[in-house]
Design a protein around this motif. Sequence first.
Motif, short mmCIF file in Angstrom:
data_model
loop_
_atom_site.label_atom_id
_atom_site.label_comp_id
_atom_site.label_asym_id
_atom_site.label_seq_id
_atom_site.Cartn_x
_atom_site.Cartn_y
_atom_site.Cartn_z
N LEU A 1 -0.31 6.13 -12.01
CA LEU A 1 0.22 4.81 -11.37
C LEU A 1 0.61 5.14 -10.01
O LEU A 1 0.49 4.53 -9.08
N ALA B 1 -1.26 4.29 -6.49
CA ALA B 1 -0.42 3.29 -5.70
C ALA B 1 -0.37 3.85 -4.21
O ALA B 1 -0.77 3.39 -3.10
N ILE C 1 -2.10 2.29 -0.82
CA ILE C 1 -1.17 2.13 0.35
C ILE C 1 -1.26 3.14 1.38
O ILE C 1 -1.57 2.63 2.77
#
Length: 225
Positions: free
Chosen positions: A23, A27, A31
């Motif tokens: 995770l 992420a 990003i």
Amino acid sequence: MSLIQSLKLVMSPPHPAARPFLLASGAGALIGRALPFRATKLAGTACGLFFGFCLYFFRDPNRVVPADPHAVVAPADGHVVSVEKIAPPPELDMGNAPVWRIATFLSVLDVHVNRMPAAGTVTRVAYHAGQFLNASLDKASELNERNAVRLTLPDGRNMAVVQIAGLIARRILCDAEEGMKYEKGERFGLIRFGSRTDLYLPEGVEPLVEVGQTMTGGETVMARL
């Protein structure tokens, strides 16, 4: 190992312990690559590479456990670095009589899920704080951080599995608790990232493996009861 078997191993679903790493790195990759800055794109690429590494490291393939009720299977993947007679860890209360210990070293490329070597009941779990020496060294069994599990067989004999942290590994995960019953080859824990697993056989049981041999957790027969 065939190409198909190799692909199945690499593409195995990850162990649940991988979720926070996947995770966070996933992420970070999304990003970082989305932002219009060179530094963030480089960071995003690094996160993406770490995401791929975690998928590989935490892979948790299914294994075909031998049907032989007398077979003791490898508790971990890796290669055998030591086969010798030595007293079990004192925290397990298994006495001082030397028994056969088979030490398996796991590199970061090996599957790190630990499996029970035989069917039985967990009668003791003991954590021992320690150092983080190279897990391939013989003294790592005594000096490194470890988690020891005593497994009592249906006939009353005891064996032990010891999860040992290594130079890179800094986290031992163990789901086994006292009183829990396990089947042979059943998953009970994991060590990340690079480690060692020691198997202490019951008195009178001889090892069937030798130093340098490659182990497949849950499948390779290490001894027969």
